[in-house]
Design an enzyme around this catalytic site. Structure first.
Site, PDB file in Angstrom:
ATOM      1  N   VAL A  63      24.232 -32.814 -14.029  1.00  0.00           N
ATOM      2  CA  VAL A  63      23.691 -31.960 -12.980  1.00  0.00           C
ATOM      3  C   VAL A  63      23.268 -32.844 -11.813  1.00  0.00           C
ATOM      4  CG1 VAL A  63      21.886 -30.313 -12.362  1.00  0.00           C
ATOM      5  CG2 VAL A  63      22.978 -30.168 -14.609  1.00  0.00           C
ATOM      6  N   GLY A 108      19.596 -36.717 -10.436  1.00  0.00           N
ATOM      7  CA  GLY A 108      20.699 -36.301 -11.292  1.00  0.00           C
ATOM      8  C   GLY A 108      20.331 -36.557 -12.742  1.00  0.00           C
ATOM      9  N   LYS A 109      21.012 -35.909 -13.638  1.00  0.00           N
ATOM     10  CA  LYS A 109      20.837 -36.223 -15.067  1.00  0.00           C
ATOM     11  C   LYS A 109      22.078 -35.768 -15.786  1.00  0.00           C
ATOM     12  CE  LYS A 109      17.143 -37.399 -16.937  1.00  0.00           C
ATOM     13  NZ  LYS A 109      16.458 -38.642 -17.060  1.00  0.00           N
ATOM     14  N   GLY A 110      22.423 -36.484 -16.852  1.00  0.00           N
ATOM     15  CA  GLY A 110      23.578 -36.106 -17.635  1.00  0.00           C
ATOM     16  C   GLY A 110      23.224 -36.126 -19.103  1.00  0.00           C
ATOM     17  N   ASP A 149      19.374 -43.483 -20.678  1.00  0.00           N
ATOM     18  CA  ASP A 149      18.285 -42.546 -20.960  1.00  0.00           C
ATOM     19  C   ASP A 149      18.205 -42.514 -22.485  1.00  0.00           C
ATOM     20  OD1 ASP A 149      16.763 -40.291 -19.167  1.00  0.00           O
ATOM     21  OD2 ASP A 149      17.143 -39.472 -21.150  1.00  0.00           O
TER      22      ASP A 149
END
Ligand code: GLU
Length: 420
Positions: A63, A108-110, A149
């Site tokens: 995202v 952002g993050k995935g 992460d």
């Protein structure tokens, strides 16, 4: 899509926090809506062949909350519970975190819904390579820069660098951060998040008149963030009395030997059974008396059920989103807990990621001392901005930190205008 996102607990929580900050800032409706919703929600399937010969299809997400202030920045997590809604919430938090710290990034993050503990190194490599390939149209040093992460690490970033560089035809180290040093990673990046957590905890102790060498801390989570926070804090003389991870929780009122525990965890894959401490119930551990309670694992662990029972002076949010809005209200009403909100407490990681990206773009390497000194200067400044804002505006540290971040983004959105 709005309803789908709002059906997710974690997204609803990020949204409530945003609304509080936006109300506080009295944000104009148009800017408010544009700030709140993510620009791009990408879902891909990631098929790999498992070691047993079977083909398995995993779901992967990325995202990109906003690109208004620069490329999006944020980690990639491997965890069985990853969903699009959770990733969208984490991307939104990254957005305010980057803006609060003054980094030229959007959030952002995935994530990939998988259990990395049950996968072999070869399976993880194939999963990472295929996910990166699926992401090629959407990522780049000027559009989206990923980082480790939960469940990912420097090796994951090395594989991603390799895939992107192979397709580009030359090495592109600025495609991700948190890389191994030999692949132009930054000195200090591995310990940066934990180091930043420890630094902000000692800043809070200083404000409360607590002497580091007489203080105690309890840490939930002993991954990269929890273990480096423990190590740095014990280096400052803070006694770590409780530590937990998914295998269990351990307790020693005289202080846990963190270095010995790291050796134990490397061998046993968890804190359980550490000979230098007793076992304790992980939930009970959270409500034991201590100077700093540091949730460094999952979201939503400080809830309305345990918030009334907390016996800490400082609640340091090393994880993203560990405190529910209901628990936040209880903590605000209690008024006896100094909250260090996640977007400030764990910002050391993305800040050193920014330093790594800058070094890569300049083809230059800074020393660990340079990196950590620059990090502390930036954290100190932001810590003062947040506490000063909260004091002068008579609001909580959470609202202060989010308001400062959201305001930065809202100003850029308003200045750039609505296109077309
Ligand atoms: N995953 C980390 C975070 O949640 C670091 C992100 C980054 O370095 O880009 O802040």
């Amino acid at each position: 899509m709005k309803n789908d996102l709002m059906a997710n607990d974690v997204f609803r929580m990020a949204s409530t926090q945003f609304d509080r900050a936006a109300d506080y800032l009295d944000l104009d409706e148009s800017v408010r809506e544009r700030c709140k919703w993510p620009k791009r929600l990408i879902t891909v399937t990631v098929p790999i062949q498992r070691d047993c010969g079977k083909t398995e299809v995993f779901f992967g997400y990325r995202v990109q909350h906003h690109l208004s202030r620069g490329p999006v920045k944020g980690g990639l997590r491997y965890n069985p519970n990853v969903t699009l809604g959770e990733v969208a919430a984490l991307a939104m938090w990254m957005n305010w975190k980057c803006a609060l710290m003054g980094l030229p990034y959007g959030g952002g993050k995935g994530g990939i819904a998988c259990d990395p503990r049950s996968m072999s190194p070869g399976e993880l490599e194939n999963l990472t390579r295929r996910f990166t390939t699926e992401m090629l149209p959407f990522i780049g040093p000027k559009t989206d820069v990923m980082a480790p992460d939960m469940g990912t690490n420097a090796q994951t970033m090395a594989w991603m660098t390799d895939v992107y560089s192979t397709y580009t035809g030359h090495l592109v180290p600025s495609i991700v951060t948190g890389k191994p040093l030999e692949l132009q990673g930054s000195a200090g990046r591995t310990q940066a998040t934990g180091h930043g957590v420890a630094f902000t905890v000692t800043r809070a102790f200083y404000k409360l008149g607590i002497d580091d060498s007489k203080a105690t801390a309890i840490i939930q989570g002993f991954g990269n963030v929890g273990s480096y926070a423990a190590l740095t804090l014990s280096g400052y003389g803070v006694k770590i009395t409780g530590i937990s991870d998914i295998t269990g929780a351990i307790w020693n009122p005289k202080g846990i030997d963190v270095e010995k525990l790291i050796t134990h965890v490397a061998k046993e894959k968890g804190v359980k059974g550490f000979p230098g401490a007793e076992a304790i119930d992980p939930d009970e551990m959270l409500t034991q008396p201590c100077d700093a309670l540091i949730p460094a694992a999952m979201e939503r662990v400080i809830t309305k059920e345990n918030a009334t029972k907390l016996q800490c002076r400082v609640l340091a949010e090393a994880a993203n989103g560990p405190t529910t809005p209901e628990a936040d209200t209880i903590i605000e009403e209690r008024g006896d807990i100094f909250l260090i909100p996640d977007v400030l407490c764990n910002a050391g990681g993305v800040t050193v990621s920014y330093f790594e990206w800058v070094q890569n773009l300049q083809h230059y390497q800074w020393t660990e001392q340079e990196v950590l000194t620059k990090l502390e200067t930036m954290l100190e400044k932001t810590f003062e901005n947040v506490t000063h804002f909260a004091k002068t505006h008579q609001t909580s540290h959470r609202v202060a930190a989010l308001a400062l971040g959201v305001k930065e983004v809202a100003t850029v959105k308003a200045t750039r205008g609505l296109f077309p």
